[in-house]
Design a protein around this motif. Structure first.
Motif, PDB file in Angstrom:
ATOM      1  N   PRO A 134       0.810  -1.226   0.000  1.00 58.20           N
ATOM      2  CA  PRO A 134       0.000   0.000   0.000  1.00 58.20           C
ATOM      3  C   PRO A 134       0.846   1.280   0.000  1.00 58.20           C
ATOM      4  N   SER A 135       2.048   1.213   0.528  1.00 63.18           N
ATOM      5  CA  SER A 135       2.923   2.390   0.533  1.00 63.18           C
ATOM      6  C   SER A 135       3.757   2.500  -0.742  1.00 63.18           C
ATOM      7  N   GLY A 136       3.551   1.590  -1.713  1.00 60.79           N
ATOM      8  CA  GLY A 136       4.207   1.690  -3.007  1.00 60.79           C
ATOM      9  C   GLY A 136       5.542   0.978  -3.135  1.00 60.79           C
ATOM     10  N   VAL A 137       5.894   0.104  -2.191  1.00 59.80           N
ATOM     11  CA  VAL A 137       7.154  -0.630  -2.249  1.00 59.80           C
ATOM     12  C   VAL A 137       6.964  -1.901  -3.068  1.00 59.80           C
ATOM     13  N   ILE A 154      11.350 -17.580  -2.705  1.00 58.86           N
ATOM     14  CA  ILE A 154      12.217 -16.411  -2.673  1.00 58.86           C
ATOM     15  C   ILE A 154      11.346 -15.163  -2.690  1.00 58.86           C
ATOM     16  N   VAL A 155      11.726 -14.162  -1.921  1.00 60.52           N
ATOM     17  CA  VAL A 155      11.068 -12.861  -1.961  1.00 60.52           C
ATOM     18  C   VAL A 155      12.157 -11.794  -2.088  1.00 60.52           C
ATOM     19  N   VAL A 156      11.963 -10.858  -3.015  1.00 63.95           N
ATOM     20  CA  VAL A 156      12.899  -9.738  -3.182  1.00 63.95           C
ATOM     21  C   VAL A 156      12.104  -8.441  -3.137  1.00 63.95           C
ATOM     22  N   TRP A 157      12.746  -7.381  -2.704  1.00 66.84           N
ATOM     23  CA  TRP A 157      12.074  -6.113  -2.461  1.00 66.84           C
ATOM     24  C   TRP A 157      12.663  -4.997  -3.319  1.00 66.84           C
ATOM     25  N   ARG A 158      11.889  -3.960  -3.471  1.00 68.81           N
ATOM     26  CA  ARG A 158      12.255  -2.681  -4.085  1.00 68.81           C
ATOM     27  C   ARG A 158      12.762  -2.830  -5.520  1.00 68.81           C
ATOM     28  N   ARG A 159      13.864  -2.186  -5.841  1.00 70.01           N
ATOM     29  CA  ARG A 159      14.378  -2.169  -7.214  1.00 70.01           C
ATOM     30  C   ARG A 159      14.756  -3.579  -7.680  1.00 70.01           C
ATOM     31  N   GLN A 160      15.312  -4.404  -6.765  1.00 72.59           N
ATOM     32  CA  GLN A 160      15.647  -5.795  -7.101  1.00 72.59           C
ATOM     33  C   GLN A 160      14.401  -6.534  -7.562  1.00 72.59           C
ATOM     34  N   ALA A 161      13.266  -6.272  -6.924  1.00 77.80           N
ATOM     35  CA  ALA A 161      12.007  -6.931  -7.288  1.00 77.80           C
ATOM     36  C   ALA A 161      11.572  -6.519  -8.688  1.00 77.80           C
ATOM     37  N   GLU A 162      11.638  -5.228  -8.990  1.00 79.43           N
ATOM     38  CA  GLU A 162      11.235  -4.755 -10.308  1.00 79.43           C
ATOM     39  C   GLU A 162      12.157  -5.298 -11.399  1.00 79.43           C
ATOM     40  N   ASN A 163      13.466  -5.283 -11.144  1.00 84.03           N
ATOM     41  CA  ASN A 163      14.421  -5.812 -12.124  1.00 84.03           C
ATOM     42  C   ASN A 163      14.194  -7.300 -12.371  1.00 84.03           C
ATOM     43  N   THR A 164      13.970  -8.041 -11.313  1.00 83.24           N
ATOM     44  CA  THR A 164      13.747  -9.480 -11.447  1.00 83.24           C
ATOM     45  C   THR A 164      12.490  -9.749 -12.266  1.00 83.24           C
ATOM     46  N   ALA A 165      11.416  -9.037 -11.966  1.00 81.34           N
ATOM     47  CA  ALA A 165      10.162  -9.245 -12.699  1.00 81.34           C
ATOM     48  C   ALA A 165      10.299  -8.848 -14.165  1.00 81.34           C
ATOM     49  N   ASN A 166      11.115  -7.851 -14.460  1.00 75.97           N
ATOM     50  CA  ASN A 166      11.250  -7.366 -15.835  1.00 75.97           C
ATOM     51  C   ASN A 166      12.222  -8.179 -16.680  1.00 75.97           C
ATOM     52  N   PHE A 167      13.230  -8.802 -16.067  1.00 79.24           N
ATOM     53  CA  PHE A 167      14.309  -9.375 -16.864  1.00 79.24           C
ATOM     54  C   PHE A 167      14.456 -10.894 -16.793  1.00 79.24           C
TER      55      PHE A 167
END
Length: 162
Positions: free
Chosen positions: A21-24, A51-64
């Motif tokens: 909800p806070s956008g992370v 596995i769970v990853v957060w923030r920029r690592q999460a976005e990069n993982t989902a995109n690449f």
């Protein structure tokens, strides 16, 4: 105290990217990691690790990366609990990934495009690309400083980083 986990394996499905909800950003996926031994039938078994990853690592993982991609995870083990829909307490153990390394080119899904398993050597069936990288003076382009005409490379101990 030490809590470090290092894993190399393949994703069993595409990462699921969500936002708090806070956008992370947070991404969850399962990593299949082969065991270093075979069972009685001679087959290699695997462990399926959440596995769970957060923030920029999460976005990069989902995109690449996606299902079947080979990745390296450096992180820590975490246990948490929650009450499910039936009111039962559920315990989960997962790896919180601090770093995700993409170990294959995007889109290869287990087959290195144009490469064999000799740590980046050109594929013999892909000589056309190698020949196109040659410059007019018949030396390899600047992309591979070690590709030469078969002569030994002159390196002293002072040149080595270790």
């Amino acid at each position: 105290m030490i809590n470090r986990v290092v894993l190399v394996g393949r994703l069993t499905k595409d990462p699921e990217l969500r936002y708090t909800p806070s956008g992370v950003a947070v991404a969850n996926f399962t990593l299949a990691v082969n065991r270093p031994f075979t069972n009685q039938q001679g087959e290699r078994e695997a462990d399926f690790i959440q596995i769970v990853v957060w923030r920029r690592q999460a976005e990069n993982t989902a995109n690449f990366v996606g299902k079947g991609s080979l990745v390296g995870i450096d992180g820590r083990l975490q246990t948490r609990s929650f009450d499910n829909n039936e009111g039962r307490r559920v315990f989960m153990t997962e790896v919180v990934g601090d770093s995700v390394q993409f170990l294959e080119p995007k889109g290869s899904k287990g087959q290195s495009a144009g490469m064999n398993n000799n740590f980046g050597s050109p594929n013999p069936n892909n000589q056309t690309n190698y020949q196109q990288n040659q410059t007019s003076n018949n030396r390899p382009s600047d992309s591979d400083p070690f590709a030469d005409d078969g002569k030994p490379i002159d390196i002293t101990d002072d040149d080595l980083p270790f």
